[in-house]
Design a protein around this motif. Structure first.
Motif, PDB file in Angstrom:
ATOM      1  N   LYS A 198      41.341   1.047  -5.164  1.00  0.00           N
ATOM      2  CA  LYS A 198      41.945   2.510  -5.226  1.00  0.00           C
ATOM      3  C   LYS A 198      41.227   3.352  -6.214  1.00  0.00           C
ATOM      4  O   LYS A 198      41.067   3.036  -7.233  1.00  0.00           O
ATOM      5  CB  LYS A 198      43.481   2.368  -5.832  1.00  0.00           C
ATOM      6  CG  LYS A 198      44.160   3.434  -6.050  1.00  0.00           C
ATOM      7  CD  LYS A 198      44.763   4.166  -4.898  1.00  0.00           C
ATOM      8  CE  LYS A 198      45.198   5.675  -5.164  1.00  0.00           C
ATOM      9  NZ  LYS A 198      45.141   6.301  -4.122  1.00  0.00           N
ATOM     10  N   ILE A 199      41.041   4.572  -5.620  1.00  0.00           N
ATOM     11  CA  ILE A 199      40.208   5.466  -6.616  1.00  0.00           C
ATOM     12  C   ILE A 199      41.163   6.612  -7.128  1.00  0.00           C
ATOM     13  O   ILE A 199      41.828   7.337  -6.418  1.00  0.00           O
ATOM     14  CB  ILE A 199      38.877   6.028  -5.970  1.00  0.00           C
ATOM     15  CG1 ILE A 199      38.083   4.578  -5.673  1.00  0.00           C
ATOM     16  CG2 ILE A 199      37.934   6.935  -7.053  1.00  0.00           C
ATOM     17  CD1 ILE A 199      37.231   5.194  -4.307  1.00  0.00           C
ATOM     18  N   PRO A 225      45.861   2.608  -0.843  1.00  0.00           N
ATOM     19  CA  PRO A 225      44.306   2.312  -1.146  1.00  0.00           C
ATOM     20  C   PRO A 225      43.211   3.245  -0.409  1.00  0.00           C
ATOM     21  O   PRO A 225      43.361   3.445   0.741  1.00  0.00           O
ATOM     22  CB  PRO A 225      44.243   0.648  -0.829  1.00  0.00           C
ATOM     23  CG  PRO A 225      45.046   0.499   0.218  1.00  0.00           C
ATOM     24  CD  PRO A 225      46.289   1.359  -0.063  1.00  0.00           C
ATOM     25  N   GLU A 226      42.115   3.389  -1.085  1.00  0.00           N
ATOM     26  CA  GLU A 226      41.070   4.095  -0.049  1.00  0.00           C
ATOM     27  C   GLU A 226      40.144   3.178   0.749  1.00  0.00           C
ATOM     28  O   GLU A 226      39.730   3.622   1.684  1.00  0.00           O
ATOM     29  CB  GLU A 226      39.782   4.767  -1.342  1.00  0.00           C
ATOM     30  CG  GLU A 226      40.398   6.077  -1.399  1.00  0.00           C
ATOM     31  CD  GLU A 226      41.428   6.436  -2.555  1.00  0.00           C
ATOM     32  OE1 GLU A 226      41.537   5.533  -3.262  1.00  0.00           O
ATOM     33  OE2 GLU A 226      42.181   7.176  -2.212  1.00  0.00           O
ATOM     34  N   HIS A 227      40.053   1.629   0.207  1.00  0.00           N
ATOM     35  CA  HIS A 227      39.656   0.691   1.064  1.00  0.00           C
ATOM     36  C   HIS A 227      40.497  -0.317   1.141  1.00  0.00           C
ATOM     37  O   HIS A 227      41.507  -0.607   0.246  1.00  0.00           O
ATOM     38  CB  HIS A 227      38.110   0.268   0.312  1.00  0.00           C
ATOM     39  CG  HIS A 227      37.154   1.153   0.439  1.00  0.00           C
ATOM     40  ND1 HIS A 227      36.656   1.203   1.798  1.00  0.00           N
ATOM     41  CD2 HIS A 227      36.651   1.844  -0.277  1.00  0.00           C
ATOM     42  CE1 HIS A 227      35.711   2.059   1.517  1.00  0.00           C
ATOM     43  NE2 HIS A 227      35.542   2.664   0.134  1.00  0.00           N
ATOM     44  N   ILE A 275      37.774   4.174 -10.954  1.00  0.00           N
ATOM     45  CA  ILE A 275      38.181   3.143  -9.908  1.00  0.00           C
ATOM     46  C   ILE A 275      39.334   2.174 -10.616  1.00  0.00           C
ATOM     47  O   ILE A 275      39.046   1.553 -11.425  1.00  0.00           O
ATOM     48  CB  ILE A 275      37.071   2.148  -9.626  1.00  0.00           C
ATOM     49  CG1 ILE A 275      35.904   3.071  -9.046  1.00  0.00           C
ATOM     50  CG2 ILE A 275      37.469   1.243  -8.489  1.00  0.00           C
ATOM     51  CD1 ILE A 275      34.689   2.439  -8.648  1.00  0.00           C
ATOM     52  N   ARG A 306      37.723  10.113 -11.001  1.00  0.00           N
ATOM     53  CA  ARG A 306      36.374   9.368 -11.605  1.00  0.00           C
ATOM     54  C   ARG A 306      36.637   7.968 -11.751  1.00  0.00           C
ATOM     55  O   ARG A 306      35.822   7.391 -12.114  1.00  0.00           O
ATOM     56  CB  ARG A 306      35.914  10.140 -12.609  1.00  0.00           C
ATOM     57  CG  ARG A 306      35.608  11.675 -12.613  1.00  0.00           C
ATOM     58  CD  ARG A 306      35.297  12.214 -13.844  1.00  0.00           C
ATOM     59  NE  ARG A 306      35.357  13.674 -13.856  1.00  0.00           N
ATOM     60  CZ  ARG A 306      34.807  14.681 -14.936  1.00  0.00           C
ATOM     61  NH1 ARG A 306      34.715  13.599 -15.947  1.00  0.00           N
ATOM     62  NH2 ARG A 306      34.801  15.697 -14.945  1.00  0.00           N
TER      63      ARG A 306
END
Lengths: 755, 365
Positions: free
Chosen positions: B11-12, B55-57, B17, B15
């Motif tokens: 999760k970002i 989540p981004e990934h 992480i 700037r």
């Protein structure tokens, strides 16, 4: 951190030296050089500052210092106008003095904000596929959020951005024989024009003595006419400065000292906040007339009478009307300072004025300037005082008269003037907003409630309070008191005397019995009610979207857009709406089938559709709800902020849908905020002037109360003055009731807080 | 009951992480704790499981179902928030009944059923008789119980607790900790618990995952985490530790001798992994409570150390001392009945079986 370079540290002192030298060079050489050579001096200032920056000047000092960051922001605006208006001499030397500071501020900004962002993007290279990014963004938005977000944005785009852009577009409309598209602007900025008159006409002076009949002397204070644009700017700056100083002094005494009658003082100090358009300025004109009470005093004391008129009258009326805005902001700033900050300073030996200037004032400054900038904008766009004092050499009056004289056709030069006014107001507003934003950490403290620092006053202090402060506060409350006396015929419409025996309620009776007068009251109440409902709906949509989504660009933009109407002068809205509704029917005309009926439907909204077909009321309602939107939004937004996001998440988590959360959990919690926002909106809408008398003036049977009041005071004739004063009293009553509801029923603070 | 699985979740925030490639699996009915300092990403991880963040990934699974993009109100998790998030305009009863009322149609509940279930759950958290109070009338501990009841009453497939005890005073915290463990075991709900308090984590959990700077460093039972930390950060964060840089000198099968330069001495017979053997420099972790005082006259024995007491602090259940040895010092716990004073010389034994060797000498990877 200052770095060691060569043999000594570079410090801010070097920056001042650089500025001083640059300014001096300019000042000494100015008579002998052309502007082409002058550029070299500017380059010198910039390069010098750049070298200082490169050798490790601590640019963060400017950002973190309360006064320097403020100076930098004001400096930018100042320098901009010095250049645009081609003002020379000492003012230009001052701009050159500020130049190195501004250069370093810009360089520092880049180093601090822009470069790291670029670097970090390169460094991390976190690659998230676009598809996933979109999916992530969409996930956060439920249908109702979509509706709020798009609905809110759409309203602002259509009814705020488009009109203002149309006005801007029209500012570039030039006569066919002119090639230069900046023609309209050049007409305004050209020195020597009626807009910018750097050397005032011969014989004009701030004040002069005139002989009166019967051997008496009359001191007439007028103010000097420097041209429309400069007059407006000078007037706004003077009004803002005086109002700020006055506001700070009154606020500090009332916030920090305890003396008998303080609560009464506080209430009295709020009286000027009751907006009674035109009437209050009229009362001031009477008070400062050659036969008014002030003249009676000066006559007895010095043997001459006094009359304040024209520009000086405008400034006086505006100061008296607007200083409580600063006072309220300053007051809450002073009581919001953590006492330990000042106690620490005292503990280290600071006291009195030193303590105030080094600790108290810097900490309160962000809150204070938030109020000052509102005064600046209000002063720029104010029409009441210029109309009553019959002062046409102000931007606001020019735009207004452009609406009235050439019926139906507003000249492009006016659009350009509107744009300049917007630029001034919006620049100031955005600058102050960012300044206050930067400074907001100042109030971070250990939290919890504290006991406000209060002192008892000694005999000298008490004397000052009762002999200086009390008369001052009473004096600024005079216009409102005068309005009431005028309405009851205790003060006659012209001249000045107090005739208690002739008091009569007949003008109030006329308000409701004369259909030609009552029409305006009915219009105002109807428009305000509808506009408030619209504004509140939009405010809820925007406030919820802004407080609950964290989308890049979109969320902050919407936030700014919802606040920016504060910075947009009403006259600019009026101009924008004029062009917008002029164009609107024609936009739909070319569409096949539905085009023609739509054109016919929308045609009555066009200001040129004719005095009996033009539907001014629809435009007024839209203009009101957009103009006063920020006041409603702020209250609703404050409500949403009160509701911790966990309260909503808890409900979502238990299976409630978004709409169920909003209407079942959030709305009941912030109901009072929404209602008080709506009431505040109602107050501001019912007293609105700018669009009421311009757009409303195009169709006077659909115009609101403020239009009627304006028409009675415009020429200074005594026909309906007292009926209009009775209207003023009615407005005061509406405001009083509304404020009492907010304070007593909803238990919320009523404040006129800026930014 | 539900298993929860996170796969490579990242999760970002702008700037930062916040959660960095985290993978773990929570067994059905287990109490699983995410432990770490503030800002380590544990709360964000919990919010991803609840569906408040995406989540981004990576992916989130409940049993075999991918729930990464399932809306929070369709997940049937129940969360207890750090600030309890009780709705101040609703009574205790309305707060607790809220979730049931939402599910009324699906579960075909009558008002009577709801009343019954609310009463049951309030009994479970020992709040009978407070139904008509408003949250602000309750004490912190009672509010906490209401929040727990509101989560439990909907019989969630996963219970999420976000630092639920951090707003309570010390005594109440211990009481509530026992309560939560009791209720969780009784109901057998898969539970994910977030805390920064290592003692709370160890006492309550079946398994603990230690996080730092968005990364999941190690997960296992409390004993494993405590006695066999695999990362220096874990060793330092859990319990008190003396950490030294050491050198592996002689290896015999699974055991080795480590030389600690700061103390200018060897510890013999320490159990080491293969990874440790390949390193030249390692970290040696000695827990203060594993060190044993011995009589000065004990004679020859391995891993004996001599030192001078520098500072002694009486802590109640023990005495914490700082002992000077060679160029360094060590924290050692001494039984509370002893009387020691600064300057006194003591001899003590470091048991090799309790000495931990970690194949890294900095907290960074």
């Amino acid at each position: 951190m200052p770095r060691r370079t060569g043999f000594r540290h570079v410090s801010l002192k070097d920056l001042y030296i650089a500025g001083l030298v640059t300014a001096l060079i300019y000042y000494l050489l100015a008579p002998y050089i052309e502007w082409t050579t002058e550029i070299l001096i500017w380059v010198l200032g910039i390069v010098w500052a750049f070298l200082l920056f490169k050798s490790g000047l601590d640019y963060r000092r400017i950002l973190f210092s309360f006064s320097m960051s403020f100076l930098a922001i004001i400096g930018f605006i100042y320098t901009f106008f010095i250049l645009v208006l081609q003002i020379r001499g000492i003012p230009r030397a001052l701009a050159l003095f500020l130049l190195p500071l501004l250069t370093v501020a810009v360089l520092g900004y880049f180093k601090q904000n822009i470069i790291p962002t670029i670097k970090i993007k390169r460094l991390y290279k976190i690659h998230v596929p676009l598809k996933r990014r979109i999916k992530t963004t969409l996930y956060k938005l439920d249908p109702i959020m979509w509706f709020f977000l798009i609905g809110g944005s759409l309203v602002l785009i259509v009814f705020l951005i488009t009109p203002v852009l149309l006005m801007l577009l029209n500012a570039f409309v030039v006569p066919p024989y002119v090639k230069d598209i900046f023609y309209n602007f050049e007409r305004i900025f050209r020195p020597g024009s009626r807009y910018v008159r750097l050397t005032p006409p011969p014989g004009s002076s701030l004040y002069r003595f005139l002989p009166l009949k019967g051997g008496e002397k009359l001191l007439v204070i007028t103010g000097v006419n420097y041209g429309i644009l400069l007059n407006s700017m000078i007037n706004a700056v003077v009004v803002t400065s005086v109002a700020t100083v006055l506001g700070i002094i009154v606020a500090f005494i009332l916030a920090r000292y305890d003396f008998p009658g303080r609560t009464l003082f506080r209430i009295l100090a709020m009286i000027p906040l009751f907006v009674t358009p035109f009437v209050n300025a009229y009362v001031i004109r009477i008070l400062f007339g050659p036969y008014g009470p002030i003249s009676a005093i000066t006559d007895a004391l010095f043997g001459w009478r006094i009359e304040i008129k024209s520009l000086a009258g405008v400034a006086l009326a505006q100061i008296m009307a607007f200083y409580p805005i600063v006072y309220l902001n300053a007051y809450s700033s002073f009581i919001n300072i953590d006492p330990s900050m000042e106690e620490q300073a005292e503990n280290l030996g600071s006291k009195g004025l030193k303590l105030f200037l080094t600790v108290t004032l810097p900490l309160a400054l962000p809150g204070i300037v938030a109020g000052s900038i509102l005064v600046f904008i209000f002063s720029l766009e104010d029409l009441g005082a210029p109309i009553v004092f019959q002062e046409p050499n102000l931007m606001s009056y020019q735009i207004y008269s452009g609406f009235t004289t050439e019926y139906g056709i507003v000249s492009p030069e006016l659009a350009a003037l509107g744009f300049v006014m917007l630029f001034l107001a919006a620049m100031g507003f955005l600058a102050i907003r960012s300044y206050v934003g930067m400074r907001s950490y100042a109030m971070i403290s250990r939290g919890g409630r504290w006991v406000i620092r209060e002192r008892r006053l000694g005999p000298l202090g008490l004397a000052i309070v009762y002999l200086v402060l009390l008369p001052l506060i009473l004096f600024t409350a005079m216009p409102q008191i005068g309005v009431i006396l005028l309405a009851f015929n205790i003060i006659p419409p012209t001249g000045f005397s107090l005739q208690w025996d002739k008091a009569t309620p007949q003008y109030f009776v006329r308000l409701f019995s004369d259909p030609a007068v009552f029409r305006y009251i009915r219009n105002t109440l109807m428009y305000a009610t509808i506009a408030v409902v619209l504004a509140t709906t939009v405010a809820i949509m925007i406030a919820y979207s802004v407080s609950r989504t964290k989308m890049k660009v979109i969320t902050p933009t919407l936030d700014t857009l919802a606040t920016i109407p504060l910075a947009i002068p009403g006259l600019v809205i009026a101009l924008g709406y004029y062009y917008f509704f002029l164009a609107l029917p024609n936009v739909f005309k070319p569409i096949p089938v539905i085009g023609e009926p739509l054109y016919k439907l929308l045609f009555p909204l066009s200001p040129v559709s004719g005095p009996n077909t033009f539907q001014a009321w629809i435009i007024l309602i839209i203009a009101y709800s957009i103009r006063k939107l920020p006041f409603v939004t702020r209250s609703v937004y404050a409500g949403f902020q009160q509701v911790h996001h966990a309260l909503e998440e808890a409900a979502l988590n238990l299976g409630a849908s978004r709409s169920r959360v909003i209407f079942g959990v959030v709305m009941p919690l912030i109901f009072t905020y929404i209602l008080s926002g709506a009431i505040v909106g109602f107050i501001y809408i019912s007293t609105e002037v700018s669009t009421s008398i311009t757009i409303g003036g195009l169709r006077d049977d659909q115009a609101p109360m403020t239009f009627y009041m304006m028409s009675q005071y415009k020429g200074g004739t005594a026909t309906g003055v007292q009926v209009a004063a009775a209207m003023g009293v009615l407005l005061i009553l509406i405001q009083l009731i509304a404020i009492l509801i907010i304070v007593l029923v909803f238990k919320q603070r009523y404040a006129f807080i800026g930014v | 009951m539900t298993r929860v699985r996170l796969e490579n979740v990242t999760k970002i925030y702008g700037r930062v992480i916040a959660v960095d490639n985290v993978t773990f699996e929570v067994e059905s009915g287990e109490l699983f704790t995410l432990l770490g300092p503030s800002g380590c990403g544990k709360t964000t991880t919990l919010r991803i499981i609840a569906g408040f963040e995406v989540p981004e990934h990576g992916r989130v699974y409940f049993d075999e179902n991918d729930v990464t993009y399932l809306k929070p109100y369709h997940r049937n998790t129940a969360m207890v928030f750090q600030n309890y998030a009780l709705w101040p305009h609703m009574t205790v009863y309305d707060n607790v009944a809220y979730g049931l009322r939402i599910r009324k149609k699906v579960l075909k509940l009558t008002e009577e059923d709801i009343k019954k279930r609310v009463r049951e759950v309030l009994e479970l958290v020992k709040l009978e008789g407070l139904e008509d109070r408003y949250p602000l009338q309750l004490s912190g501990g009672q509010q906490q119980r209401v929040a727990l009841a509101r989560a439990l009453v909907v019989q969630p497939s996963v219970l999420l607790l976000d630092e639920p005890l951090s707003n309570l005073d010390a005594k109440l915290r211990i009481e509530m900790r026992e309560e939560i463990k009791r209720i969780q075991k009784k109901l057998g709900i898969t539970t994910i618990y977030v805390t920064h308090d290592q003692i709370e984590a160890m006492s309550i959990s079946d398994r603990i995952a230690v996080m730092n700077k968005g990364k999941l460093l190690q997960y296992g039972s409390p004993r494993e985490i405590y006695f066999r930390p695999r990362k220096l950060f874990v060793a330092d964060f859990i319990g008190r530790s003396n950490i030294y840089v050491g050198e592996v000198t002689g290896v015999e099968d699974k055991y080795a001798t480590v030389y600690i330069e700061e103390l200018d001495s060897h510890i013999k017979g320490v159990m080491v992994s293969d990874e440790v053997k390949s390193r030249k420099k390692v970290s040696v972790v000695i827990r203060p409570e594993t060190v044993k005082l011995v009589e000065k006259s004990i004679g020859k024995m391995e891993n004996l150390f001599k030192g001078k007491i520098d500072l002694a602090m009486f802590m109640g259940e023990k005495i914490e001392t700082r002992v000077k040895i060679a160029n360094s010092s060590m924290i050692i716990y001494i039984p509370n009945y002893m009387v020691v004073s600064p300057g006194e010389e003591i001899v003590f034994h470091i048991p090799p079986e309790n000495t931990i060797v970690i194949p890294e000498i900095t907290m960074e990877d």
